[in-house]
Design a protein around this motif. Structure first.
Motif, PDB file in Angstrom:
ATOM      1  N   THR A   1       5.909   7.022   2.959  1.00 36.22           N
ATOM      2  CA  THR A   1       7.278   6.884   2.444  1.00 36.22           C
ATOM      3  C   THR A   1       8.147   6.097   3.410  1.00 36.22           C
ATOM      4  O   THR A   1       8.894   5.189   3.000  1.00 36.22           O
ATOM      5  N   LEU A   2       8.060   6.413   4.695  1.00 35.26           N
ATOM      6  CA  LEU A   2       8.845   5.654   5.677  1.00 35.26           C
ATOM      7  C   LEU A   2       8.354   4.214   5.761  1.00 35.26           C
ATOM      8  O   LEU A   2       9.144   3.290   5.970  1.00 35.26           O
ATOM      9  N   GLY A   3       7.046   4.020   5.571  1.00 37.47           N
ATOM     10  CA  GLY A   3       6.520   2.654   5.537  1.00 37.47           C
ATOM     11  C   GLY A   3       7.099   1.876   4.375  1.00 37.47           C
ATOM     12  O   GLY A   3       7.413   0.688   4.493  1.00 37.47           O
ATOM     13  N   LYS A   4       7.232   2.544   3.251  1.00 29.30           N
ATOM     14  CA  LYS A   4       7.821   1.920   2.062  1.00 29.30           C
ATOM     15  C   LYS A   4       9.273   1.537   2.304  1.00 29.30           C
ATOM     16  O   LYS A   4       9.675   0.391   2.061  1.00 29.30           O
ATOM     17  N   VAL A   5      10.065   2.471   2.804  1.00 33.13           N
ATOM     18  CA  VAL A   5      11.505   2.251   2.978  1.00 33.13           C
ATOM     19  C   VAL A   5      11.799   1.259   4.098  1.00 33.13           C
ATOM     20  O   VAL A   5      12.506   0.252   3.905  1.00 33.13           O
ATOM     21  N   ILE A   6      11.244   1.533   5.272  1.00 35.83           N
ATOM     22  CA  ILE A   6      11.532   0.682   6.433  1.00 35.83           C
ATOM     23  C   ILE A   6      10.792  -0.643   6.341  1.00 35.83           C
ATOM     24  O   ILE A   6      11.329  -1.695   6.687  1.00 35.83           O
TER      25      ILE A   6
ATOM     26  N   PHE B   1       0.844  -1.196   0.000  1.00 35.88           N
ATOM     27  CA  PHE B   1       0.000   0.000   0.000  1.00 35.88           C
ATOM     28  C   PHE B   1       0.879   1.246   0.000  1.00 35.88           C
ATOM     29  O   PHE B   1       0.648   2.183  -0.771  1.00 35.88           O
ATOM     30  N   CYS B   2       1.891   1.264   0.858  1.00 37.09           N
ATOM     31  CA  CYS B   2       2.793   2.415   0.946  1.00 37.09           C
ATOM     32  C   CYS B   2       3.541   2.624  -0.361  1.00 37.09           C
ATOM     33  O   CYS B   2       3.642   3.754  -0.874  1.00 37.09           O
ATOM     34  N   GLU B   3       4.055   1.551  -0.921  1.00 40.93           N
ATOM     35  CA  GLU B   3       4.815   1.648  -2.172  1.00 40.93           C
ATOM     36  C   GLU B   3       3.939   2.147  -3.315  1.00 40.93           C
ATOM     37  O   GLU B   3       4.330   3.041  -4.082  1.00 40.93           O
ATOM     38  N   LYS B   4       2.753   1.583  -3.442  1.00 39.89           N
ATOM     39  CA  LYS B   4       1.864   1.946  -4.546  1.00 39.89           C
ATOM     40  C   LYS B   4       1.294   3.353  -4.370  1.00 39.89           C
ATOM     41  O   LYS B   4       1.006   4.035  -5.359  1.00 39.89           O
ATOM     42  N   CYS B   5       1.133   3.791  -3.124  1.00 31.44           N
ATOM     43  CA  CYS B   5       0.642   5.138  -2.872  1.00 31.44           C
ATOM     44  C   CYS B   5       1.662   6.173  -3.353  1.00 31.44           C
ATOM     45  O   CYS B   5       1.301   7.150  -4.029  1.00 31.44           O
ATOM     46  N   VAL B   6       2.931   5.948  -3.024  1.00 35.42           N
ATOM     47  CA  VAL B   6       3.998   6.838  -3.486  1.00 35.42           C
ATOM     48  C   VAL B   6       4.053   6.840  -5.013  1.00 35.42           C
ATOM     49  O   VAL B   6       4.186   7.885  -5.652  1.00 35.42           O
ATOM     50  N   GLU B   7       3.900   5.651  -5.591  1.00 35.40           N
ATOM     51  CA  GLU B   7       3.917   5.524  -7.050  1.00 35.40           C
ATOM     52  C   GLU B   7       2.705   6.226  -7.672  1.00 35.40           C
ATOM     53  O   GLU B   7       2.830   6.920  -8.692  1.00 35.40           O
ATOM     54  N   TYR B   8       1.536   6.066  -7.081  1.00 25.95           N
ATOM     55  CA  TYR B   8       0.298   6.661  -7.588  1.00 25.95           C
ATOM     56  C   TYR B   8       0.392   8.184  -7.630  1.00 25.95           C
ATOM     57  O   TYR B   8      -0.107   8.836  -8.551  1.00 25.95           O
ATOM     58  N   LEU B   9       1.062   8.740  -6.628  1.00 24.97           N
ATOM     59  CA  LEU B   9       1.195  10.189  -6.544  1.00 24.97           C
ATOM     60  C   LEU B   9       2.383  10.710  -7.355  1.00 24.97           C
ATOM     61  O   LEU B   9       2.565  11.927  -7.467  1.00 24.97           O
TER      62      LEU B   9
ATOM     63  N   ILE C   1      15.487  10.036  11.981  1.00 24.50           N
ATOM     64  CA  ILE C   1      15.242  10.258  10.550  1.00 24.50           C
ATOM     65  C   ILE C   1      14.736  11.679  10.344  1.00 24.50           C
ATOM     66  O   ILE C   1      13.860  12.153  11.084  1.00 24.50           O
ATOM     67  N   HIS C   2      15.273  12.350   9.347  1.00 28.61           N
ATOM     68  CA  HIS C   2      14.768  13.677   8.989  1.00 28.61           C
ATOM     69  C   HIS C   2      14.127  13.634   7.611  1.00 28.61           C
ATOM     70  O   HIS C   2      14.722  13.171   6.649  1.00 28.61           O
ATOM     71  N   PHE C   3      12.880  14.101   7.559  1.00 28.32           N
ATOM     72  CA  PHE C   3      12.125  14.159   6.308  1.00 28.32           C
ATOM     73  C   PHE C   3      12.007  15.621   5.911  1.00 28.32           C
ATOM     74  O   PHE C   3      11.452  16.439   6.656  1.00 28.32           O
ATOM     75  N   GLU C   4      12.515  15.960   4.733  1.00 28.00           N
ATOM     76  CA  GLU C   4      12.491  17.345   4.272  1.00 28.00           C
ATOM     77  C   GLU C   4      11.270  17.583   3.389  1.00 28.00           C
ATOM     78  O   GLU C   4      11.110  16.947   2.347  1.00 28.00           O
ATOM     79  N   GLY C   5      10.401  18.500   3.798  1.00 29.46           N
ATOM     80  CA  GLY C   5       9.208  18.806   3.023  1.00 29.46           C
ATOM     81  C   GLY C   5       8.333  19.785   3.767  1.00 29.46           C
ATOM     82  O   GLY C   5       8.582  20.109   4.930  1.00 29.46           O
ATOM     83  N   ARG C   6       7.282  20.265   3.090  1.00 28.63           N
ATOM     84  CA  ARG C   6       6.349  21.200   3.720  1.00 28.63           C
ATOM     85  C   ARG C   6       5.006  21.123   3.023  1.00 28.63           C
ATOM     86  O   ARG C   6       4.888  20.703   1.870  1.00 28.63           O
ATOM     87  N   ASN C   7       3.971  21.548   3.742  1.00 28.88           N
ATOM     88  CA  ASN C   7       2.638  21.678   3.167  1.00 28.88           C
ATOM     89  C   ASN C   7       2.461  23.094   2.626  1.00 28.88           C
ATOM     90  O   ASN C   7       3.390  23.908   2.641  1.00 28.88           O
ATOM     91  N   SER C   8       1.253  23.422   2.177  1.00 27.26           N
ATOM     92  CA  SER C   8       0.980  24.737   1.612  1.00 27.26           C
ATOM     93  C   SER C   8       0.876  25.789   2.712  1.00 27.26           C
ATOM     94  O   SER C   8       0.638  25.484   3.888  1.00 27.26           O
ATOM     95  N   ASP C   9       1.007  27.056   2.323  1.00 27.20           N
ATOM     96  CA  ASP C   9       0.841  28.150   3.283  1.00 27.20           C
ATOM     97  C   ASP C   9      -0.559  28.126   3.879  1.00 27.20           C
ATOM     98  O   ASP C   9      -0.755  28.462   5.052  1.00 27.20           O
TER      99      ASP C   9
ATOM    100  N   GLU D   1      14.414  10.970  -2.433  1.00 32.03           N
ATOM    101  CA  GLU D   1      15.868  10.831  -2.404  1.00 32.03           C
ATOM    102  C   GLU D   1      16.277  10.483  -0.982  1.00 32.03           C
ATOM    103  O   GLU D   1      15.961  11.216  -0.044  1.00 32.03           O
ATOM    104  N   ILE D   2      16.974   9.368  -0.829  1.00 29.44           N
ATOM    105  CA  ILE D   2      17.301   8.873   0.512  1.00 29.44           C
ATOM    106  C   ILE D   2      18.809   8.863   0.735  1.00 29.44           C
ATOM    107  O   ILE D   2      19.568   8.364  -0.089  1.00 29.44           O
ATOM    108  N   GLU D   3      19.214   9.406   1.863  1.00 32.20           N
ATOM    109  CA  GLU D   3      20.605   9.346   2.293  1.00 32.20           C
ATOM    110  C   GLU D   3      20.684   8.535   3.591  1.00 32.20           C
ATOM    111  O   GLU D   3      19.823   8.657   4.451  1.00 32.20           O
ATOM    112  N   GLY D   4      21.703   7.717   3.700  1.00 33.06           N
ATOM    113  CA  GLY D   4      21.918   6.988   4.948  1.00 33.06           C
ATOM    114  C   GLY D   4      21.261   5.632   5.042  1.00 33.06           C
ATOM    115  O   GLY D   4      21.043   5.117   6.148  1.00 33.06           O
ATOM    116  N   LEU D   5      20.943   5.022   3.892  1.00 31.87           N
ATOM    117  CA  LEU D   5      20.351   3.673   3.943  1.00 31.87           C
ATOM    118  C   LEU D   5      21.243   2.687   4.677  1.00 31.87           C
ATOM    119  O   LEU D   5      20.752   1.718   5.273  1.00 31.87           O
TER     120      LEU D   5
END
Length: 271
Positions: A98-103, A56-64, A195-203, A69-73
């Protein structure tokens, strides 16, 4: 791969269910507006495929069409032990899947999250969740559930802020982290992976959250914007940095657990 579990989300039913006796006071036009604003049809187009768990996590990321980009695998442990993976929570949806997909893929799907009750309505996510009721009274059996999952063979994925980031002092950042992940990790002998996730939502999202706080509104209206924020993320690129495990033995009694939680929060933002 888990067995498929197709779903059609009925937001009106969920809203009226959560509202209880107050449901009769919610006008139909408002519910109709919200189901459109929340992209119910677009979400259902994905949910009907029936993906469950890590898939579900993998396909959701793909669907969107989201790029990650991952550092520190190399910092994801291979020693067979159980860990607590802690992250900031800038987005409220994509960061979680995304973390569900990776981890999840790294550890054969043996992961558990703390999830609010709205996410638990999703058949694809629910098997990985420990329900945290954000819209009503807290579940009485939560402490028992927490003890059981920390004692299990599942890897824990935690967003210690308990809600997605806000604009604080002009920066997009988490509120103060809760201490539970430190206490429970110590009790269960789990080291902690930052883990640090870089991102933001809208204003718009941050403005709504800010005004709710200024007006003293306890209900998290900003949470209702998250489905739209998720759809808006289509095609975006996000960076994830995984730090080296923090030995739980290093979190001694020289500080209280709440202080250690803020220290690890600081570590995450320094990644």
């Amino acid at each position: 791969m888990n067995e498929r579990n197709p779903q059609i989300l009925d937001l009106e039913k969920i809203i009226r269910e959560k509202a209880g006796r107050k449901a009769k006071y919610i006008p139909q036009f408002l519910i109709n507006w919200f189901t459109r604003f929340a992209h119910q049809d677009e979400i259902n187009a994905f949910l009907k495929e029936g993906y469950v768990g890590v898939e579900f996590c993998e396909k959701c990321v793909e669907y969107l069409g989201v790029n990650v980009e991952i550092e520190g695998l190399e910092n994801l442990p291979d020693d067979g032990r159980k860990y607590t993976f802690v992250s900031n929570h800038p987005l409220g949806a994509i960061d979680g899947v995304t973390l569900g997909k990776v981890i999840g893929r790294k550890y054969d799907g043996k992961i558990k999250y703390l999830m609010n009750d709205l996410v638990m309505y999703l058949n694809g996510m629910a098997p990985m969740g420990i329900p945290i009721n954000k819209l009503g009274g807290q579940a009485r059996n939560l402490p028992k559930l927490m003890n059981e999952v920390y004692a299990s063979d599942n890897q824990m994925i935690i967003f210690p802020a308990g809600l997605c980031s806000r604009k604080i002092d002009g920066k997009i950042q988490d509120i103060e982290w809760g201490k539970s992940f430190v206490t429970k990790s110590r009790q269960s002998g789990r080291d902690i992976v930052p883990i640090h996730f870089e991102g933001r939502n809208s204003d718009r999202f941050y403005n709504v959250a800010t005004w709710c706080k200024r007006l003293g509104i306890k209900f998290n209206f900003a949470m209702l914007l998250l489905p739209d924020e998720m759809i808006r993320s289509k095609g975006n690129t996000y960076k994830v940095k995984i730090g080296k495990p923090i030995p739980i033995s290093s979190l001694d009694r020289s500080r209280q657990d709440i202080e250690w939680a803020q220290e690890i929060r600081k570590t995450v933002y320094e990644l």
